[in-house]
Write an enzyme that holds these catalytic residues in place. Structure first.
Site, short mmCIF file in Angstrom:
data_model
loop_
_atom_site.label_atom_id
_atom_site.label_comp_id
_atom_site.label_asym_id
_atom_site.label_seq_id
_atom_site.Cartn_x
_atom_site.Cartn_y
_atom_site.Cartn_z
N ASP A 1 89.06 16.22 -6.71
CA ASP A 1 88.65 15.18 -5.75
C ASP A 1 87.36 15.63 -5.08
O ASP A 1 87.03 16.82 -5.08
CB ASP A 1 89.73 14.94 -4.70
CG ASP A 1 89.36 13.79 -3.76
OD1 ASP A 1 89.02 12.70 -4.26
OD2 ASP A 1 89.36 13.99 -2.53
N SER A 2 86.66 14.66 -4.49
CA SER A 2 85.46 15.00 -3.72
C SER A 2 85.81 15.90 -2.53
O SER A 2 84.95 16.62 -2.04
CB SER A 2 84.81 13.72 -3.20
OG SER A 2 85.72 13.03 -2.37
N TYR B 1 81.81 11.23 -1.63
CA TYR B 1 81.12 10.69 -2.79
C TYR B 1 80.91 9.17 -2.66
O TYR B 1 80.10 8.60 -3.39
CB TYR B 1 81.96 10.91 -4.06
CG TYR B 1 81.90 12.29 -4.70
CD1 TYR B 1 81.35 13.39 -4.05
CD2 TYR B 1 82.43 12.46 -5.98
CE1 TYR B 1 81.34 14.63 -4.67
CE2 TYR B 1 82.41 13.71 -6.60
CZ TYR B 1 81.87 14.79 -5.94
OH TYR B 1 81.86 16.01 -6.56
N GLY B 2 81.70 8.56 -1.78
CA GLY B 2 81.84 7.09 -1.76
C GLY B 2 80.55 6.29 -1.69
O GLY B 2 80.48 5.19 -2.22
N CYS C 1 90.47 10.93 -7.75
CA CYS C 1 89.45 10.36 -6.87
C CYS C 1 89.02 9.04 -7.52
O CYS C 1 88.58 9.04 -8.68
CB CYS C 1 88.27 11.34 -6.79
SG CYS C 1 86.84 10.69 -5.91
N ASN C 2 89.18 7.96 -6.78
CA ASN C 2 88.83 6.65 -7.35
C ASN C 2 87.34 6.53 -7.59
O ASN C 2 86.89 5.93 -8.56
CB ASN C 2 89.28 5.53 -6.41
CG ASN C 2 90.78 5.37 -6.42
OD1 ASN C 2 91.32 4.61 -7.20
ND2 ASN C 2 91.47 6.11 -5.56
N THR C 3 86.55 7.10 -6.69
CA THR C 3 85.10 6.98 -6.81
C THR C 3 84.63 7.68 -8.09
O THR C 3 83.84 7.12 -8.86
CB THR C 3 84.43 7.60 -5.57
OG1 THR C 3 85.08 7.07 -4.40
CG2 THR C 3 82.95 7.28 -5.53
N GLU D 1 87.99 12.92 6.70
CA GLU D 1 87.49 14.28 6.39
C GLU D 1 87.21 15.06 7.68
O GLU D 1 87.31 16.28 7.70
CB GLU D 1 86.21 14.21 5.54
CG GLU D 1 86.44 13.76 4.10
CD GLU D 1 86.74 14.91 3.13
OE1 GLU D 1 86.11 15.97 3.24
OE2 GLU D 1 87.61 14.72 2.25
N CYS E 1 91.86 4.57 -2.64
CA CYS E 1 91.11 5.80 -2.33
C CYS E 1 92.18 6.80 -1.95
O CYS E 1 93.06 6.50 -1.14
CB CYS E 1 90.15 5.58 -1.17
SG CYS E 1 89.42 7.13 -0.58
N THR E 2 92.10 7.97 -2.54
CA THR E 2 93.20 8.93 -2.36
C THR E 2 93.22 9.55 -0.96
O THR E 2 94.18 10.25 -0.62
CB THR E 2 93.13 10.02 -3.45
OG1 THR E 2 91.83 10.63 -3.43
CG2 THR E 2 93.38 9.44 -4.82
N HIS E 3 92.20 9.29 -0.16
CA HIS E 3 92.23 9.73 1.24
C HIS E 3 93.06 8.80 2.12
O HIS E 3 93.57 9.21 3.16
CB HIS E 3 90.82 9.73 1.83
CG HIS E 3 89.97 10.89 1.45
ND1 HIS E 3 89.48 11.07 0.18
CD2 HIS E 3 89.48 11.92 2.19
CE1 HIS E 3 88.74 12.16 0.15
NE2 HIS E 3 88.73 12.70 1.35
N1 DGL Z 1 89.32 10.34 -2.49
C1 DGL Z 1 88.12 9.69 -2.95
C2 DGL Z 1 88.49 8.37 -3.63
O1 DGL Z 1 89.65 8.20 -4.04
C3 DGL Z 1 87.15 9.64 -1.80
C4 DGL Z 1 85.80 9.37 -2.20
C5 DGL Z 1 84.72 9.88 -1.29
O2 DGL Z 1 84.46 11.08 -1.32
O3 DGL Z 1 84.11 9.07 -0.59
O4 DGL Z 1 87.68 7.51 -3.82
#
Ligand code: DGL
Length: 277
Positions: free
Chosen positions: A11-12, A43-44, A74-76, A159, A193-195
């Protein structure tokens, strides 16, 4: 001969830990190697090219550690880098290895949760702009209508451990209202988004009581279990000692402090210096 290795989880930053938590719960027998690219998160809002380059660099690192399989939790990264890595890079950097994302397993089942056939998707700007969910859902559930909303402030709030603050309430309400204003019939909201699972309680305050909130962890874990059953050539190369190692590209002290919120238990990480490469 192919050597055995851990399953890589990427993940990011911290978000992938919400997925790893469910994966370990469902598949405790395997070894896992987690990498959070915290030094370059979030990363978003980054471009396709940047997310691709960062993700590719991390996938190469996982392969160097012997991982036969890497999950982009990470979805992004799944939206912006996965396809190119699978189609253009894999045959050069690890032809016998695999990289999987979180969007496909989610879209395979998410349509089953909705009675009204109206689903809301909340994600980062990158995930929403990629339209990956619209495109994939159309394949599996063509009768489902999808409404999307980007939530660019949520990952930075999470974060920075500000997701319980009053400032977080403002941004949670803003994006949830913007989604629900698109249709009153939305009965299922996907946290794409996994966050975002860390914001579940706050999101509940701003949605009707009957609306379901779906996080991806359990879905991705179940899908991984199925994948490993169907692919013995990969499964046979996965180490099964129940061991988990954590790496971050930023401060290990910060990572260890924050990671417990996401993973549900204490984490001790090691540092990886990818910036120097
Ligand atoms: N957990 C990432 C996702 O699922 C976060 C992306 C990010 O870093 O903005 O998209």
């Amino acid at each position: 001969m192919q050597t055995k290795g851990a399953i890589g989880i990427f993940d990011s930053g911290y978000g992938g830990l919400t997925v790893l938590k469910e994966i370990v719960h469902q598949l405790p027998q395997y070894n896992y190697l987690y990498l959070g690219d915290n030094a370059r998160a979030p990363y978003g809002n980054r471009s396709f090219e940047t997310v691709y380059q960062y993700t590719l660099q991390c996938v190469k690192w996982f392969f160097e550690q012997g991982c036969p399989l890497v999950i982009l939790a990470c979805n992004t990264a799944s939206a912006k880098a996965l396809r190119t890595i699978q189609q253009n890079d894999l045959n050069k950097i690890g032809p016998s290895k695999r990289v999987l994302g979180v969007i496909r397993p989610t879209t395979e089942v998410i349509g089953n949760y909705s009675q009204t056939k109206k689903i809301g998707i909340l994600g980062t700007t990158g995930t929403i702009q990629s339209n990956s969910y619209l495109i994939e859902l159309e394949k599996f559930f063509p009768d489902i209508k999808v409404f999307q909303q980007a939530c660019p402030m949520w990952v930075p709030l999470i974060e920075n451990n500000e997701h319980h603050s009053e400032g977080a309430d403002f941004f949670v309400k803003e994006y949830v209202d913007a989604l629900l204003n698109q249709s009153t019939a939305i009965d299922t909201i996907l946290l794409a988004c996994t966050h975002y699972p860390l914001l579940t309680d706050k999101i509940k305050e701003y949605i009707p009581a009957h609306t379901k909130i779906i996080s991806q962890g359990e879905i991705v874990a179940k899908s991984l279990g199925n994948y490993l059953q169907r692919h013995p050539e990969i499964e046979n190369n996965c180490l099964k000692e129940g061991k988990i190692d954590f790496f971050t590209t930023d401060s290990t002290a910060d990572f260890d402090n924050h990671a417990a919120y996401f993973f549900g238990k204490k984490v001790v990480s090691k540092h990886l210096d990818l910036l120097a490469e």
